[in-house]
Enzyme design. Structure first.
Site, PDB file in Angstrom:
ATOM      1  N   SER A 184       0.807  -1.209   0.000  1.00 56.43           N
ATOM      2  CA  SER A 184       0.000   0.000   0.000  1.00 56.43           C
ATOM      3  C   SER A 184       0.845   1.266   0.000  1.00 56.43           C
ATOM      4  O   SER A 184       1.914   1.329   0.621  1.00 56.43           O
ATOM      5  CB  SER A 184      -0.903   0.000   1.245  1.00 56.43           C
ATOM      6  OG  SER A 184      -1.572   1.236   1.393  1.00 56.43           O
ATOM      7  N   TYR A 233      -1.897   5.380  -5.012  1.00 57.00           N
ATOM      8  CA  TYR A 233      -2.813   6.490  -5.152  1.00 57.00           C
ATOM      9  C   TYR A 233      -2.025   7.604  -5.838  1.00 57.00           C
ATOM     10  O   TYR A 233      -0.819   7.751  -5.596  1.00 57.00           O
ATOM     11  CB  TYR A 233      -3.278   7.006  -3.792  1.00 57.00           C
ATOM     12  CG  TYR A 233      -4.174   6.084  -3.020  1.00 57.00           C
ATOM     13  CD1 TYR A 233      -5.510   5.941  -3.354  1.00 57.00           C
ATOM     14  CD2 TYR A 233      -3.686   5.381  -1.913  1.00 57.00           C
ATOM     15  CE1 TYR A 233      -6.350   5.106  -2.620  1.00 57.00           C
ATOM     16  CE2 TYR A 233      -4.512   4.543  -1.177  1.00 57.00           C
ATOM     17  CZ  TYR A 233      -5.835   4.412  -1.543  1.00 57.00           C
ATOM     18  OH  TYR A 233      -6.661   3.586  -0.816  1.00 57.00           O
ATOM     19  N   THR A 290      -5.096   2.631  -7.803  1.00 62.14           N
ATOM     20  CA  THR A 290      -6.416   2.709  -7.184  1.00 62.14           C
ATOM     21  C   THR A 290      -7.127   3.985  -7.616  1.00 62.14           C
ATOM     22  O   THR A 290      -6.591   5.087  -7.460  1.00 62.14           O
ATOM     23  CB  THR A 290      -6.298   2.657  -5.656  1.00 62.14           C
ATOM     24  OG1 THR A 290      -5.753   1.398  -5.276  1.00 62.14           O
ATOM     25  CG2 THR A 290      -7.663   2.822  -4.996  1.00 62.14           C
ATOM     26  N   ARG A 305     -17.136   5.974   6.746  1.00 61.89           N
ATOM     27  CA  ARG A 305     -16.735   4.852   7.588  1.00 61.89           C
ATOM     28  C   ARG A 305     -17.137   5.169   9.032  1.00 61.89           C
ATOM     29  O   ARG A 305     -16.423   5.837   9.777  1.00 61.89           O
ATOM     30  CB  ARG A 305     -15.234   4.604   7.444  1.00 61.89           C
ATOM     31  CG  ARG A 305     -14.878   4.278   5.997  1.00 61.89           C
ATOM     32  CD  ARG A 305     -13.405   4.174   5.732  1.00 61.89           C
ATOM     33  NE  ARG A 305     -13.150   4.124   4.294  1.00 61.89           N
ATOM     34  CZ  ARG A 305     -11.948   4.143   3.752  1.00 61.89           C
ATOM     35  NH1 ARG A 305     -10.876   4.215   4.519  1.00 61.89           N
ATOM     36  NH2 ARG A 305     -11.806   4.111   2.441  1.00 61.89           N
ATOM     37  N   LYS A 321      -7.274  -0.501 -10.263  1.00 62.05           N
ATOM     38  CA  LYS A 321      -8.005  -1.116  -9.151  1.00 62.05           C
ATOM     39  C   LYS A 321      -9.207  -0.258  -8.774  1.00 62.05           C
ATOM     40  O   LYS A 321      -9.069   0.951  -8.553  1.00 62.05           O
ATOM     41  CB  LYS A 321      -7.076  -1.275  -7.947  1.00 62.05           C
ATOM     42  CG  LYS A 321      -7.699  -1.953  -6.741  1.00 62.05           C
ATOM     43  CD  LYS A 321      -6.649  -2.153  -5.651  1.00 62.05           C
ATOM     44  CE  LYS A 321      -7.230  -2.877  -4.445  1.00 62.05           C
ATOM     45  NZ  LYS A 321      -8.209  -2.046  -3.713  1.00 62.05           N
ATOM     46  N   HIS A 342     -13.192  -1.669  -2.940  1.00 62.07           N
ATOM     47  CA  HIS A 342     -12.384  -1.180  -1.820  1.00 62.07           C
ATOM     48  C   HIS A 342     -12.745  -1.898  -0.522  1.00 62.07           C
ATOM     49  O   HIS A 342     -12.746  -1.315   0.559  1.00 62.07           O
ATOM     50  CB  HIS A 342     -12.564   0.335  -1.652  1.00 62.07           C
ATOM     51  CG  HIS A 342     -11.313   1.072  -1.290  1.00 62.07           C
ATOM     52  ND1 HIS A 342     -10.557   1.767  -2.196  1.00 62.07           N
ATOM     53  CD2 HIS A 342     -10.666   1.203  -0.104  1.00 62.07           C
ATOM     54  CE1 HIS A 342      -9.513   2.319  -1.589  1.00 62.07           C
ATOM     55  NE2 HIS A 342      -9.564   1.987  -0.307  1.00 62.07           N
ATOM     56  N   ARG A 381     -15.423  -0.390   1.649  1.00 61.72           N
ATOM     57  CA  ARG A 381     -15.071   0.741   2.488  1.00 61.72           C
ATOM     58  C   ARG A 381     -15.378   2.093   1.859  1.00 61.72           C
ATOM     59  O   ARG A 381     -15.199   3.128   2.498  1.00 61.72           O
ATOM     60  CB  ARG A 381     -13.577   0.686   2.832  1.00 61.72           C
ATOM     61  CG  ARG A 381     -13.215  -0.487   3.717  1.00 61.72           C
ATOM     62  CD  ARG A 381     -11.707  -0.726   3.754  1.00 61.72           C
ATOM     63  NE  ARG A 381     -10.963   0.329   4.410  1.00 61.72           N
ATOM     64  CZ  ARG A 381     -10.795   0.441   5.725  1.00 61.72           C
ATOM     65  NH1 ARG A 381     -11.363  -0.457   6.534  1.00 61.72           N
ATOM     66  NH2 ARG A 381     -10.073   1.401   6.231  1.00 61.72           N
ATOM     67  N   ILE A 398     -13.007 -12.721  -0.445  1.00 60.28           N
ATOM     68  CA  ILE A 398     -12.374 -14.019  -0.691  1.00 60.28           C
ATOM     69  C   ILE A 398     -11.910 -14.569   0.656  1.00 60.28           C
ATOM     70  O   ILE A 398     -11.073 -13.966   1.333  1.00 60.28           O
ATOM     71  CB  ILE A 398     -11.173 -13.887  -1.644  1.00 60.28           C
ATOM     72  CG1 ILE A 398     -11.598 -13.279  -2.984  1.00 60.28           C
ATOM     73  CG2 ILE A 398     -10.486 -15.235  -1.830  1.00 60.28           C
ATOM     74  CD1 ILE A 398     -12.393 -14.177  -3.857  1.00 60.28           C
ATOM     75  N   ARG A 450      -8.467  -8.830   4.511  1.00 54.42           N
ATOM     76  CA  ARG A 450      -8.600  -8.845   5.963  1.00 54.42           C
ATOM     77  C   ARG A 450      -8.097 -10.124   6.633  1.00 54.42           C
ATOM     78  O   ARG A 450      -7.491 -10.043   7.708  1.00 54.42           O
ATOM     79  CB  ARG A 450     -10.054  -8.561   6.359  1.00 54.42           C
ATOM     80  CG  ARG A 450     -10.476  -7.112   6.067  1.00 54.42           C
ATOM     81  CD  ARG A 450     -11.932  -6.888   6.442  1.00 54.42           C
ATOM     82  NE  ARG A 450     -12.371  -5.515   6.233  1.00 54.42           N
ATOM     83  CZ  ARG A 450     -12.906  -5.039   5.114  1.00 54.42           C
ATOM     84  NH1 ARG A 450     -13.067  -5.864   4.063  1.00 54.42           N
ATOM     85  NH2 ARG A 450     -13.285  -3.784   5.012  1.00 54.42           N
TER      86      ARG A 450
END
Length: 363
Positions: free
Chosen positions: A109, A131, A157, A166, A224, A248, A251, A283, A304
């Site tokens: 990331s 980004y 992204t 959020r 993405k 995302h 999110r 997934i 996650r």
């Protein structure tokens, strides 16, 4: 939970939740709005039922694939996730070492708590999730740093022109732990991490950005955040080597289409092109990966569950999780009567396998 039972994702997440501060767990686990898309991402894979073939003489199974120019022993890669040192002190470097040990790719990331150089030094193959910043010079420098230390592709992204709602983060006042290691490592001047971040992202993105990223990095680019067939065609026409079907992780916009459903449309739109189609979101098993491949993906990204394994067991935990996912993939392939990824197709699925008909204006 036995240390070797990394296939039990519910137990791993429960153990991680006990170890992490509440605001950190909620930051990692949470989605936008009422979190309906977050839940739908997981549920939509299970709505595709597998129809195994029999009498196929499966004596060995090879799950190897080549995606974005990278050979992988399994089509299950690690999704880009920021701030991993909040889960474990070794953060992204532990995840990189685990991915290397299991023969897969780590997506790193922009918001990592380890520098691109530190992650590369941990070994293995990395893709860089980018980004684009309002300060294009800073973006150029970071892309070129990643390329210089051997990153093999860029995941650009494009689904975050603004932050999603959020609510868990809002409830905590966007508060996250502080500490010497909890910084956006690639932007040392930014100070401590924050759930709302402190780096200004470009929010006027257009397709010409794809060529710019490819030119300055010298790497293949996969876009993405694609959920539509028409967008998939546009980004590939603009020079992308592939797309990542992604919302995302639920999110950004609650109520967005689940990625399994979007994959059907995107894969159909890019059928017959050399573009690679990847997918993330929900997934959880090797069987889910088989479902994704049957719907037209070339590889999947897992998010996650990696964070929960990292929080509980560090590098060993992530290695155990990735090994368990690969074993479940191989087992599912064998039980379905296929010996290679190339043999996985839509005939293996029953149930909800066709998305609603897309608008004929872009079909």
């Amino acid at each position: 939970m036995p240390a070797t039972d990394w296939a039990d994702l519910e137990a791993t997440e429960a153990a991680a939740r006990l170890r992490l501060p509440e605001e950190v767990y909620d930051y990692f686990a949470g989605g936008a709005g009422d979190e309906t898309t977050l839940a739908a991402n997981v549920a939509s894979w299970r709505q595709r039922l597998l129809a195994p073939r029999v009498l196929r003489g499966v004596s060995g199974v090879d799950a190897g694939v080549e995606v974005l120019g990278c050979r992988m022993t399994t089509p299950i890669a690690v999704a880009p996730m920021g701030l991993q040192r909040m889960a474990h002190p070794d953060g992204e470097t532990a995840t990189a070492a685990a991915a290397a040990a299991t023969g897969t790719v780590l997506s790193v990331s922009t918001y990592a708590t380890s520098t691109v150089e530190e992650v590369a030094a941990a070994g293995g193959v990395q893709w860089f999730q980018a980004y684009v910043l309002r300060d294009r010079g800073r973006s150029r420098d970071l892309l070129q740093r990643a390329a210089a230390v051997g990153y093999r592709a860029v995941l650009l992204t494009v689904d975050a022109p603004i932050a999603g709602d959020r609510r868990r983060d809002r409830r905590h006042g966007y508060r996250l732990p502080t500490g010497a290691n909890l910084r956006l490592a690639n932007f040392p001047e930014s100070g401590q991490v924050s759930a709302s971040y402190s780096i200004e992202l470009e929010n006027t993105l257009t397709p010409d950005l794809i060529g710019w990223v490819a030119d300055v990095s010298g790497l293949p680019v996969a876009v993405k955040g694609v959920l539509r067939g028409d967008d998939a065609k546009v980004v590939v026409a603009a020079g992308a080597s592939g797309v990542v079907v992604s919302n995302h992780g639920g999110r950004q916009m609650d109520g967005a289409v689940a990625t399994a459903d979007a994959l059907v449309e995107v894969a159909a739109a890019l059928s017959g092109t050399p573009a690679h189609v990847l997918v993330d979101g929900g997934i959880r098993t090797g069987a889910d990966a088989v479902r994704a491949l049957a719907l037209g993906a070339h590889a999947v990204l897992v998010g996650r569950p990696v964070l929960w394994a990292l929080a509980v067991g560090g590098e060993a935990g992530v290695r155990g999780l990735l090994t368990a996912l690969r074993e479940d993939l191989l087992r599912t392939m064998a039980l379905c009567g296929v010996s290679s990824v190339a043999e996985i197709g839509p005939d293996l699925l029953r149930g909800r396998v066709v998305a609603e008909a897309p608008d004929p204006s872009y079909s």
